[in-house]
Design a protein around this motif. Structure first.
Motif, PDB file in Angstrom:
ATOM      1  N   GLN A 105       0.837  -1.205   0.086  1.00  0.00           N
ATOM      2  CA  GLN A 105       0.073  -0.072   0.020  1.00  0.00           C
ATOM      3  C   GLN A 105       0.794   1.244  -0.101  1.00  0.00           C
ATOM      4  OE1 GLN A 105      -3.685  -0.291   2.689  1.00  0.00           O
ATOM      5  NE2 GLN A 105      -2.240  -1.637   3.802  1.00  0.00           N
ATOM      6  N   SER A 106       0.454   2.320  -0.854  1.00  0.00           N
ATOM      7  CA  SER A 106       1.227   3.400  -0.922  1.00  0.00           C
ATOM      8  C   SER A 106       1.361   4.040   0.544  1.00  0.00           C
ATOM      9  CB  SER A 106       0.696   4.604  -1.644  1.00  0.00           C
ATOM     10  OG  SER A 106      -0.599   4.897  -1.535  1.00  0.00           O
ATOM     11  N   ARG A 107       0.269   4.165   1.360  1.00  0.00           N
ATOM     12  CA  ARG A 107       0.103   4.679   2.661  1.00  0.00           C
ATOM     13  C   ARG A 107       0.933   4.108   3.844  1.00  0.00           C
ATOM     14  NH1 ARG A 107      -5.652   3.278   5.806  1.00  0.00           N
ATOM     15  NH2 ARG A 107      -5.538   0.994   5.470  1.00  0.00           N
ATOM     16  N   THR A 108       1.142   2.574   3.570  1.00  0.00           N
ATOM     17  CA  THR A 108       2.188   1.996   4.568  1.00  0.00           C
ATOM     18  C   THR A 108       3.495   2.045   4.061  1.00  0.00           C
ATOM     19  OG1 THR A 108       2.012  -0.154   3.328  1.00  0.00           O
ATOM     20  CG2 THR A 108       0.404   0.158   5.229  1.00  0.00           C
ATOM     21  N   THR A 124       4.615   5.067   2.828  1.00  0.00           N
ATOM     22  CA  THR A 124       4.851   6.237   3.376  1.00  0.00           C
ATOM     23  C   THR A 124       5.072   6.650   4.753  1.00  0.00           C
ATOM     24  OG1 THR A 124       3.484   7.297   1.436  1.00  0.00           O
ATOM     25  CG2 THR A 124       3.992   8.664   3.481  1.00  0.00           C
ATOM     26  N   LEU A 125       4.338   5.503   5.293  1.00  0.00           N
ATOM     27  CA  LEU A 125       4.123   5.836   7.105  1.00  0.00           C
ATOM     28  C   LEU A 125       5.795   5.023   7.229  1.00  0.00           C
ATOM     29  CD1 LEU A 125       0.875   4.220   8.128  1.00  0.00           C
ATOM     30  CD2 LEU A 125       2.012   6.361   8.768  1.00  0.00           C
ATOM     31  N   TYR A 148       1.721   2.053  10.859  1.00  0.00           N
ATOM     32  CA  TYR A 148       2.541   1.236   9.932  1.00  0.00           C
ATOM     33  C   TYR A 148       1.990  -0.099  10.301  1.00  0.00           C
ATOM     34  CZ  TYR A 148       6.041  -1.630   7.341  1.00  0.00           C
ATOM     35  OH  TYR A 148       6.588  -2.519   6.601  1.00  0.00           O
ATOM     36  N   CYS A 200      -2.085  -0.675   9.642  1.00  0.00           N
ATOM     37  CA  CYS A 200      -2.574  -0.500   8.300  1.00  0.00           C
ATOM     38  C   CYS A 200      -1.893  -1.758   7.455  1.00  0.00           C
ATOM     39  CB  CYS A 200      -1.958   0.768   7.830  1.00  0.00           C
ATOM     40  SG  CYS A 200      -2.790   2.145   8.232  1.00  0.00           S
ATOM     41  N   GLN A 250      -9.396   2.676   7.385  1.00  0.00           N
ATOM     42  CA  GLN A 250      -9.770   4.090   6.778  1.00  0.00           C
ATOM     43  C   GLN A 250      -9.302   4.962   8.102  1.00  0.00           C
ATOM     44  OE1 GLN A 250     -10.185   5.096   3.665  1.00  0.00           O
ATOM     45  NE2 GLN A 250     -10.279   2.767   3.180  1.00  0.00           N
TER      46      GLN A 250
END
Length: 257
Positions: free
Chosen positions: A39-42, A44-45, A92, A95, A102
């Protein structure tokens, strides 16, 4: 700090080890911004987690080397992020375990201390040099002082505990082979961070107790200062090694969701 004036071979070796930790952490952390698997958010985290650790290690280097003594205008440059470590690590892990999760408005409370710490550092940094030099670590300062260290240590333990609890809860649910690999990696991440952080926390607590209750300044003891600095650097090294492994095997372990 005694090493600010006595530049010996152990000092240079310590500086080299810490600088390598910073360079490795910033490099691996930056690469996670461009990681395509997972995932892009993990990604990034994790990038923010490793970069915040690396910059804080750089701050420690500047303190030990007396950089601010030679260049006082850069004192309090905002590269000190202790309050960000716990929330970044926790989210991290969370997610990764729950890709459908969310973020909610209630999650914003986790940003309060990291954001206020960052703002505080900027505010002091932007003061004129003579005024800024009057600021240093203070006992009751929640962003840079004894209270800050107490909050940092206790909150990181709390975030680590809840991340571990999420891992155990998720493990009890049916999982695919891919998810089993993720559990193994995340379990390894948390176990190593727990052990390394415990060693780091012991040095911080021991230093505080010795100074406050026995009037003994352990910052004048080279061996204590060196090992204490390396306990923090060890966490940066571990996060870099883990992050590099995820970069290499990310598609097989943290596949695209």
């Amino acid at each position: 700090m005694i090493w600010q004036t006595a530049h010996t071979l152990p000092f240079f070796l310590l500086m080299a080890a810490m600088i390598m930790g910073v360079l490795g952490g910033l490099s691996v952390g930056s690469l996670h911004f461009f990681k395509r698997s997972g995932q892009s958010r993990t990604n990034t985290l994790y990038a923010l987690l490793l970069i915040s650790f690396s910059f804080t290690l750089l701050h420690n280097i500047l303190i030990l080397s007396n950089f601010y003594g030679f260049f006082p205008q850069y004192k309090f440059f905002p590269i000190y992020f202790t309050h960000a470590f716990g929330p970044l690590l926790f989210f991290y892990v969370k997610c990764n375990l729950y890709p459908a999760y969310q973020f909610k408005s209630s999650d914003s409370k986790h940003l309060i201390l990291p954001l206020l710490q960052w703002i505080y550092m900027w505010q002091v940094f932007l003061l004129d040099k003579n005024t800024k030099l009057q600021f240093d670590r203070s006992f009751y300062n929640p962003f840079y002082g004894a209270l800050e260290q107490a909050l940092y240590l206790s909150l990181f333990v709390a975030y680590l505990f809840f991340a571990w609890r999420y891992l155990l809860q998720r493990r009890q649910q049916p999982a695919s082979l891919l998810e089993c690999k993720q559990f193994w990696y995340l379990r390894k991440l948390l176990k190593a961070m727990g052990l390394l952080f415990a060693a780091h926390a012991l040095f911080v607590i021991f230093d505080f107790v010795a100074y406050e209750f026995f009037s003994s300044d352990l910052r004048s003891v080279k061996l204590h200062v060196g090992i204490g600095a390396l306990t923090f650097a060890a966490m940066v090294y571990w996060l870099s090694v883990y992050g590099f492994q995820v970069l290499l095997w990310g598609r097989r372990v943290f596949g695209k969701k």
